[in-house]
Design a protein around this motif. Structure first.
Motif, mmCIF file in Angstrom:
data_model
loop_
_atom_site.group_PDB
_atom_site.id
_atom_site.type_symbol
_atom_site.label_atom_id
_atom_site.label_comp_id
_atom_site.label_asym_id
_atom_site.label_seq_id
_atom_site.Cartn_x
_atom_site.Cartn_y
_atom_site.Cartn_z
ATOM 1 N N LYS A 52 33.456 17.658 29.202
ATOM 2 C CA LYS A 52 32.401 16.845 28.771
ATOM 3 C C LYS A 52 31.804 16.074 30.106
ATOM 4 O O LYS A 52 32.321 15.644 30.778
ATOM 5 C CB LYS A 52 32.897 15.590 27.715
ATOM 6 N N ILE A 53 30.466 15.412 29.547
ATOM 7 C CA ILE A 53 29.883 14.579 30.587
ATOM 8 C C ILE A 53 28.865 13.659 29.888
ATOM 9 O O ILE A 53 28.195 13.912 29.031
ATOM 10 C CB ILE A 53 28.662 15.287 31.864
ATOM 11 N N ASP A 97 34.442 8.788 36.743
ATOM 12 C CA ASP A 97 33.097 8.060 36.663
ATOM 13 C C ASP A 97 32.229 7.933 37.873
ATOM 14 O O ASP A 97 32.817 7.724 38.938
ATOM 15 C CB ASP A 97 33.014 6.612 35.828
ATOM 16 N N PHE A 98 31.313 8.601 37.976
ATOM 17 C CA PHE A 98 30.305 8.764 39.104
ATOM 18 C C PHE A 98 28.927 7.825 38.933
ATOM 19 O O PHE A 98 28.413 7.689 38.034
ATOM 20 C CB PHE A 98 29.848 10.225 39.331
ATOM 21 N N ASP A 99 28.567 7.352 40.231
ATOM 22 C CA ASP A 99 27.108 7.022 40.332
ATOM 23 C C ASP A 99 26.370 7.994 40.255
ATOM 24 O O ASP A 99 26.003 8.674 41.169
ATOM 25 C CB ASP A 99 27.266 6.030 41.643
ATOM 26 N N PRO A 108 24.755 16.978 36.293
ATOM 27 C CA PRO A 108 24.418 18.199 37.018
ATOM 28 C C PRO A 108 23.868 19.245 36.255
ATOM 29 O O PRO A 108 24.076 19.414 34.798
ATOM 30 C CB PRO A 108 25.973 18.647 37.190
ATOM 31 N N ALA A 109 23.014 19.936 36.907
ATOM 32 C CA ALA A 109 22.059 21.051 36.216
ATOM 33 C C ALA A 109 23.077 22.238 35.883
ATOM 34 O O ALA A 109 22.718 22.790 34.814
ATOM 35 C CB ALA A 109 20.967 21.476 37.185
ATOM 36 N N ASP A 110 24.043 22.464 36.540
ATOM 37 C CA ASP A 110 24.817 23.525 36.466
ATOM 38 C C ASP A 110 26.263 23.566 36.220
ATOM 39 O O ASP A 110 26.954 23.357 37.465
ATOM 40 C CB ASP A 110 24.407 24.733 37.566
ATOM 41 N N ILE A 111 26.874 22.941 35.019
ATOM 42 C CA ILE A 111 28.439 22.795 35.016
ATOM 43 C C ILE A 111 29.035 23.989 35.199
ATOM 44 O O ILE A 111 30.259 23.934 35.688
ATOM 45 C CB ILE A 111 28.453 22.270 33.596
ATOM 46 N N ALA A 112 28.702 25.305 34.884
ATOM 47 C CA ALA A 112 29.367 26.530 35.044
ATOM 48 C C ALA A 112 29.692 26.652 36.501
ATOM 49 O O ALA A 112 30.743 27.072 36.729
ATOM 50 C CB ALA A 112 28.722 27.643 34.621
#
Length: 245
Positions: free
Chosen positions: A224-225, A131-133, A138-142
């Motif tokens: 997954k995000i 888990d991140f603050d 993110p715009a580009d998971i790839a």
């Protein structure tokens, strides 16, 4: 007497002898030394077996920390336990432990490609999450997946070093987790390094078990995000071979 943590000296040690030194009120077994990692830091306790004279065998569901710096092995079901003083042979469920090691090291690399404060984490046998603050996803998971797997493919060494409590206090940037502070008060803290001193990719406090080189992780994928609060996002990472198996 605290338990000697054999997994701390060699994360690949899957079998070892030990002596029973006691039992917990809850029915756990206390050994003088153990290869079983106890539940902590988001990493599950190890499972496996203990065996002793006359072919007796007891299945171990997990391991937990107890008072006095000891580790208790928790039986999978109520059975007669070895008496104090009995020499037992410990055997890990090695495939399960090894998957934990692969996932754990992969999560350290995830914290490299997403350089944001970590608010929590969990390790499983085929996937893990941090888990991140992170106010926005993110715009580009790839691109993140590509960076992760490129780091893995470099087959970087994963090693440990120890520093004093005072050295950690003087270098707060080493701590990536916001919710959990590394254990202090014993005089020294274990750091896990990915890469070499001259070509370091990551260095952070950690008490868990890891693979010896990143190439051992295998291919991974961010699957997954999820949004978990106003500024908190959960990033789930999976071992590709386990997910497709």
């Amino acid at each position: 007497m605290s338990t000697e943590l054999l997994f701390r000296e060699d994360a690949y040690l899957a079998e070892a002898h030990a002596v029973v030194v006691g039992h917990t009120p809850e029915g756990g077994i206390l050994l003088d030394r153990t290869i079983f990692y106890p539940t902590s830091g988001g990493q599950p306790g190890d499972s496996g077996w203990v065996e002793w004279e006359n072919g007796a065998r007891l299945s171990i569901a997990t391991a937990v920390k107890v008072e006095g710096g000891q580790v208790a092995l928790v039986p999978a079901e109520p059975m007669a336990m070895p008496a104090v003083g009995t020499i037992v042979h410990q055997r890990l469920d090695w495939p399960r432990r090894h998957r934990h090691m692969r996932v754990h090291t992969a999560l350290h690399l995830l914290s490299v490609v997403i350089p944001l404060p970590v608010t929590g984490g969990q390790i499983g046998t085929d996937r893990g999450r941090l888990d991140f603050d992170m106010p926005e996803p993110p715009a580009d998971i790839a691109a993140l997946n590509d960076r992760l797997n490129r780091l893995i493919e470099q087959d970087l060494p994963v090693t440990e070093l120890w520093i004093t409590d005072e050295e950690l206090e003087a270098n707060p940037g080493l701590v990536k987790t916001m919710s959990v502070r590394p254990p202090m008060g014993h005089g020294r803290v274990r750091l896990v390094r990915i890469g070499t001193e001259g070509r370091q990719v990551d260095l952070q406090p950690c008490g868990g078990t890891h693979v010896g080189r990143t190439g051992e992780i295998g291919m991974v994928e961010i699957t997954k995000i999820e949004k978990k609060g106003r500024q908190n996002r959960r990033v789930v990472l999976s071992l590709v071979d386990e997910r497709s198996a």
